[in-house]
Design a protein around this motif. Structure first.
Motif, PDB file in Angstrom:
ATOM      1  N   SER A  74      26.853   2.213  30.885  1.00 52.14           N
ATOM      2  CA  SER A  74      27.965   2.810  30.144  1.00 52.14           C
ATOM      3  C   SER A  74      27.585   3.107  28.694  1.00 52.14           C
ATOM      4  O   SER A  74      28.378   3.659  27.948  1.00 52.14           O
ATOM      5  N   ALA A  75      26.385   2.734  28.284  1.00 47.76           N
ATOM      6  CA  ALA A  75      25.920   3.022  26.912  1.00 47.76           C
ATOM      7  C   ALA A  75      24.887   4.152  26.968  1.00 47.76           C
ATOM      8  O   ALA A  75      24.474   4.577  28.054  1.00 47.76           O
ATOM      9  N   HIS A  76      24.463   4.632  25.816  1.00 44.32           N
ATOM     10  CA  HIS A  76      23.418   5.653  25.748  1.00 44.32           C
ATOM     11  C   HIS A  76      22.131   5.111  26.377  1.00 44.32           C
ATOM     12  O   HIS A  76      21.827   3.936  26.164  1.00 44.32           O
ATOM     13  N   PRO A  77      21.312   5.823  27.132  1.00 45.76           N
ATOM     14  CA  PRO A  77      21.480   7.231  27.500  1.00 45.76           C
ATOM     15  C   PRO A  77      22.225   7.448  28.813  1.00 45.76           C
ATOM     16  O   PRO A  77      22.334   8.584  29.244  1.00 45.76           O
ATOM     17  N   GLY A  78      22.774   6.379  29.464  1.00 48.11           N
ATOM     18  CA  GLY A  78      23.590   6.605  30.651  1.00 48.11           C
ATOM     19  C   GLY A  78      23.171   5.758  31.832  1.00 48.11           C
ATOM     20  O   GLY A  78      22.366   4.837  31.709  1.00 48.11           O
ATOM     21  N   GLY A  79      23.770   6.098  33.007  1.00 47.52           N
ATOM     22  CA  GLY A  79      23.560   5.284  34.206  1.00 47.52           C
ATOM     23  C   GLY A  79      22.354   5.697  35.016  1.00 47.52           C
ATOM     24  O   GLY A  79      21.714   6.725  34.755  1.00 47.52           O
ATOM     25  N   GLY A  80      22.063   4.873  36.029  1.00 43.08           N
ATOM     26  CA  GLY A  80      20.857   5.056  36.842  1.00 43.08           C
ATOM     27  C   GLY A  80      19.787   4.115  36.295  1.00 43.08           C
ATOM     28  O   GLY A  80      19.760   3.840  35.084  1.00 43.08           O
ATOM     29  N   ILE A  81      18.952   3.612  37.190  1.00 40.02           N
ATOM     30  CA  ILE A  81      17.974   2.590  36.784  1.00 40.02           C
ATOM     31  C   ILE A  81      17.089   3.046  35.612  1.00 40.02           C
ATOM     32  O   ILE A  81      16.962   2.321  34.620  1.00 40.02           O
ATOM     33  N   PRO A  82      16.480   4.246  35.681  1.00 39.18           N
ATOM     34  CA  PRO A  82      15.576   4.613  34.576  1.00 39.18           C
ATOM     35  C   PRO A  82      16.288   4.668  33.221  1.00 39.18           C
ATOM     36  O   PRO A  82      15.760   4.193  32.218  1.00 39.18           O
ATOM     37  N   LEU A  83      17.500   5.227  33.210  1.00 36.61           N
ATOM     38  CA  LEU A  83      18.197   5.339  31.926  1.00 36.61           C
ATOM     39  C   LEU A  83      18.643   3.970  31.423  1.00 36.61           C
ATOM     40  O   LEU A  83      18.609   3.694  30.218  1.00 36.61           O
ATOM     41  N   CYS A  84      19.056   3.105  32.352  1.00 38.60           N
ATOM     42  CA  CYS A  84      19.426   1.740  31.937  1.00 38.60           C
ATOM     43  C   CYS A  84      18.210   1.028  31.332  1.00 38.60           C
ATOM     44  O   CYS A  84      18.333   0.316  30.326  1.00 38.60           O
ATOM     45  N   LEU A  85      17.042   1.238  31.950  1.00 35.59           N
ATOM     46  CA  LEU A  85      15.833   0.600  31.400  1.00 35.59           C
ATOM     47  C   LEU A  85      15.524   1.171  30.013  1.00 35.59           C
ATOM     48  O   LEU A  85      15.105   0.450  29.109  1.00 35.59           O
ATOM     49  N   ASN A  86      15.775   2.473  29.854  1.00 34.80           N
ATOM     50  CA  ASN A  86      15.565   3.064  28.522  1.00 34.80           C
ATOM     51  C   ASN A  86      16.563   2.514  27.513  1.00 34.80           C
ATOM     52  O   ASN A  86      16.239   2.337  26.342  1.00 34.80           O
ATOM     53  N   SER A  87      17.798   2.240  27.960  1.00 40.30           N
ATOM     54  CA  SER A  87      18.789   1.729  27.006  1.00 40.30           C
ATOM     55  C   SER A  87      18.329   0.373  26.464  1.00 40.30           C
ATOM     56  O   SER A  87      18.471   0.086  25.272  1.00 40.30           O
ATOM     57  N   ALA A  88      17.727  -0.449  27.347  1.00 38.18           N
ATOM     58  CA  ALA A  88      17.237  -1.759  26.907  1.00 38.18           C
ATOM     59  C   ALA A  88      16.057  -1.587  25.944  1.00 38.18           C
ATOM     60  O   ALA A  88      15.910  -2.331  24.963  1.00 38.18           O
ATOM     61  N   LYS A  89      15.256  -0.560  26.221  1.00 37.56           N
ATOM     62  CA  LYS A  89      14.082  -0.302  25.365  1.00 37.56           C
ATOM     63  C   LYS A  89      14.541   0.138  23.965  1.00 37.56           C
ATOM     64  O   LYS A  89      13.995  -0.293  22.958  1.00 37.56           O
ATOM     65  N   ILE A  90      15.580   0.976  23.950  1.00 40.19           N
ATOM     66  CA  ILE A  90      16.096   1.434  22.654  1.00 40.19           C
ATOM     67  C   ILE A  90      16.679   0.245  21.883  1.00 40.19           C
ATOM     68  O   ILE A  90      16.414   0.067  20.683  1.00 40.19           O
ATOM     69  N   VAL A  91      17.469  -0.583  22.593  1.00 39.05           N
ATOM     70  CA  VAL A  91      18.056  -1.763  21.939  1.00 39.05           C
ATOM     71  C   VAL A  91      16.943  -2.612  21.312  1.00 39.05           C
ATOM     72  O   VAL A  91      17.015  -2.999  20.136  1.00 39.05           O
ATOM     73  N   ALA A  92      15.896  -2.877  22.102  1.00 37.54           N
ATOM     74  CA  ALA A  92      14.816  -3.743  21.584  1.00 37.54           C
ATOM     75  C   ALA A  92      14.144  -3.102  20.373  1.00 37.54           C
ATOM     76  O   ALA A  92      13.745  -3.800  19.432  1.00 37.54           O
ATOM     77  N   SER A  93      14.067  -1.759  20.374  1.00 38.27           N
ATOM     78  CA  SER A  93      13.403  -1.091  19.244  1.00 38.27           C
ATOM     79  C   SER A  93      14.234  -1.221  17.955  1.00 38.27           C
ATOM     80  O   SER A  93      13.718  -1.039  16.858  1.00 38.27           O
ATOM     81  N   LEU A  94      15.541  -1.517  18.101  1.00 31.59           N
ATOM     82  CA  LEU A  94      16.409  -1.626  16.923  1.00 31.59           C
ATOM     83  C   LEU A  94      16.467  -3.057  16.368  1.00 31.59           C
ATOM     84  O   LEU A  94      17.075  -3.303  15.335  1.00 31.59           O
ATOM     85  N   ILE A  95      15.862  -3.995  17.110  1.00 29.62           N
ATOM     86  CA  ILE A  95      15.945  -5.415  16.735  1.00 29.62           C
ATOM     87  C   ILE A  95      14.580  -5.874  16.196  1.00 29.62           C
ATOM     88  O   ILE A  95      13.550  -5.592  16.831  1.00 29.62           O
ATOM     89  N   PRO A  96      14.560  -6.566  15.055  1.00 29.81           N
ATOM     90  CA  PRO A  96      13.255  -6.921  14.476  1.00 29.81           C
ATOM     91  C   PRO A  96      12.457  -7.906  15.331  1.00 29.81           C
ATOM     92  O   PRO A  96      13.030  -8.709  16.070  1.00 29.81           O
ATOM     93  N   ASP A  97      11.142  -7.811  15.210  1.00 32.17           N
ATOM     94  CA  ASP A  97      10.212  -8.716  15.876  1.00 32.17           C
ATOM     95  C   ASP A  97      10.190 -10.006  15.056  1.00 32.17           C
ATOM     96  O   ASP A  97      10.092  -9.948  13.830  1.00 32.17           O
ATOM     97  N   VAL A  98      10.330 -11.167  15.727  1.00 28.97           N
ATOM     98  CA  VAL A  98      10.336 -12.417  14.941  1.00 28.97           C
ATOM     99  C   VAL A  98       9.144 -13.313  15.307  1.00 28.97           C
ATOM    100  O   VAL A  98       9.160 -14.494  15.031  1.00 28.97           O
ATOM    101  N   ARG A  99       8.145 -12.688  15.975  1.00 29.27           N
ATOM    102  CA  ARG A  99       7.004 -13.525  16.352  1.00 29.27           C
ATOM    103  C   ARG A  99       6.233 -13.969  15.125  1.00 29.27           C
ATOM    104  O   ARG A  99       6.119 -13.215  14.160  1.00 29.27           O
TER     105      ARG A  99
END
Ligand SMILES: Cc1cc2nc3c(=O)[nH]c(=O)nc-3n(C[C@H](O)[C@H](O)[C@H](O)COP(=O)(O)OP(=O)(O)OC[C@H]3O[C@@H](n4cnc5c(N)ncnc54)[C@H](O)[C@@H]3O)c2cc1C
Length: 483
Positions: A458-483
């Protein structure tokens, strides 16, 4: 640093893995008794069924998650399907869409008289448009200034007239082929994101590129193994997955997400990622925040049938088209009713994974697209649909299937909503029935609450497995690395 993920759909699990690889202690809270969301499975005696997705494209997006942890060895594997889909029309026409694009184009030419060159040109355009638009519309946030300042966005935007944003998919297909069976075949790709070919923009011509140029795949142990393998990976990396734990509230203090509230506990976190449907995230978890009502994608009625007979004329994916496709989509999207003469999709995973059924039978996943739930009388609709599906299959396959069904289960849009928390049971979040759909979808971050992010269908870029996986990738790209 702690991250809380609300929901263990494919995007929730992918976000959890990506945040783990960035150094966060990650806990996933799942309301259901099993993780995985729509990628659930069902065992009816000796028949196994994937309850949700059946078509697997862009498997590299799953591989990427395993690649984040190179020391981990998984037995997750998949194969490329030789036959992408097997099509049946009421007037007796048939087409086996082979993975080889030349063979596919030639079989269209011999069955329907449309030159194979037209088909190859169409697929070449599909590829070019996909390559031009995917990096902008599918792989990064549309709601960050940095996206719009990037040089790579401008080239495709300047060629916007070639991208068919102002025509519909049906108009593009009509102009490309002018043959009704072939138009119907390519129109059906609008349903891959739960939309109508008569409303969705022509840019959706990019979808066949995924199947015909890049390939349709199937996991060796079924669709469920996509999430179950990722869950094993997540657990091995120390991600905690807590089932039967519904998040009741996102705790916000001083304009920042600070954690989540559960039935009996308050869980503090530095980052909160919601994989719950954005409608419910706003209505229930951020009390007081008004959810936006954007048109929902289509839903479905699915019959899971264990059939005690083998059907050599079927493949893994099979479509039995409606007679009048325009009427079907008017009913589905304008009138919001179950189509009178629906297209029927039959998926038989035991064709590639024989252990999914006894050796004398097949596991049929029989799906009919319906509108998202509007308080339809589903028991009545199901009874009518069941009779129609059996009658249509009797005419085309020349078999009285009823007597061969030995186990049965049905899912309606209401069941899908109850099982997965998807608003109105929509399969793909909001619909793509307008050229502005990409911009109407919920951003991957909250615009007014810091440290709150959104992933999933239901979030950008939309439904379907590939787009859902991309949504998680985008989210992670917006969150800082704390390693
Ligand atoms: C019948 C069907 C067929 C489909 N066919 C295909 C296909 O062939 N190919 C394809 O790519 N896609 C297909 N899709 C779409 C695809 O399944 C979805 O887009 C995708 O799986 C959605 O994943 P998600 O990450 O949004 O999470 P979901 O799978 O929607 O899961 C969300 C999870 O969050 C949990 N949750 C919600 N609220 C809370 C809360 N407050 N606290 C804790 N947990 C919560 C829910 O219980 C659920 O487990 C299909 C879907 C269906 C239903």
């Amino acid at each position: 640093m702690k991250a809380a993920v609300i929901g263990s759909g494919i995007a929730g699990i992918a976000a959890a893995l990506r945040l783990r690889s960035k150094g966060y202690d990650v806990t996933v809270f799942e309301a259901a008794d099993k993780p995985g969301g729509k990628l659930a499975e069902l065992q009816l005696r000796n028949y196994r069924f994937d309850m949700g997705p059946s078509l697997f494209t862009l498997p590299n997006l799953v591989d990427e998650l395993f690649d984040l942890f190179p020391q981990y060895k998984s037995d997750f594997s998949y194969q490329k399907l030789d036959v992408i889909c097997n099509y049946f029309w009421k007037d007796g026409h048939k087409l086996r869409a082979h993975k080889n694009t030349d063979s596919f184009a030639k079989s269209i030419e011999s069955e329907f008289g449309v030159s194979h060159k037209k088909v190859l040109d169409y697929l070449a355009k599909s590829k070019a448009n996909y390559n031009a638009t995917a990096p902008i519309f599918m792989e990064q946030s549309l709601h960050k200034i940095s996206t719009w300042l990037s040089a790579k966005i401008w080239k495709p935007l300047l060629s916007i007239s070639k991208l068919n944003l102002t025509t519909t998919l049906h108009e593009v297909n009509q102009k490309s082929f002018n043959e009704q069976h072939v138009v119907q075949l390519f129109n059906r790709y609008a349903t891959y994101n739960g939309s109508s070919p008569f409303l969705t923009p022509g840019i959706m011509q990019v979808i066949p590129h995924l199947e015909y140029n890049l390939g349709a795949f199937f996991p060796k142990k079924g669709m469920r193994s996509i999430v179950s393998s990722l869950i094993d990976l997540a657990k091995a990396q120390g991600v905690e997955i807590r089932c039967n734990e519904r998040v009741k509230k996102i705790i916000v203090c001083g304009g920042k997400a600070r954690g989540v509230e559960l039935e009996k506990e308050v869980f503090a976190a530095d980052v909160v990622v919601s994989n719950s449907d954005v409608f419910y995230t706003h209505r229930d978890l951020l009390k007081g925040s008004k959810p936006k009502e954007v048109e929902r994608s289509s839903s479905a009625v699915i019959f899971y049938w264990g059939v005690k007979k083998k059907f050599p004329e079927l493949d893994v994916h099979n479509i039995f088209f409606s007679k009048n496709y325009e009427e079907e989509f008017i009913e589905l999207f304008d009138e919001k009713k179950v189509p009178t003469d629906p297209t029927i999709y039959i998926h038989v995973s035991s064709k590639v994974n024989p252990e999914d059924s006894p050796n004398y039978g097949e596991n049929w996943f029989v799906m009919v697209n319906t509108p998202a739930d509007q308080n339809h009388d589903w028991p009545h609709e199901v009874a009518q649909l069941r009779a129609k599906v059996l009658s249509k299959l009797k005419n085309i396959l020349k078999v009285d299937l009823e007597g061969f069904i030995e186990v049965e289960h049905v899912n309606t849009p209401k069941d899908i909503e109850q099982r997965t928390g998807s608003y109105k049971g929509a399969l793909y979040g909001t619909s793509s029935n307008s050229q502005f759909a990409a911009f109407l979808r919920h951003p991957n971050f909250s615009t007014d609450i810091k440290n709150l992010y959104h992933c999933g269908g239901s979030a950008h870029p939309g439904g379907g497995i590939p787009l859902c996986l991309n949504s998680a990738k985008i989210v992670a790209s917006l969150i800082p690395d704390v390693r």
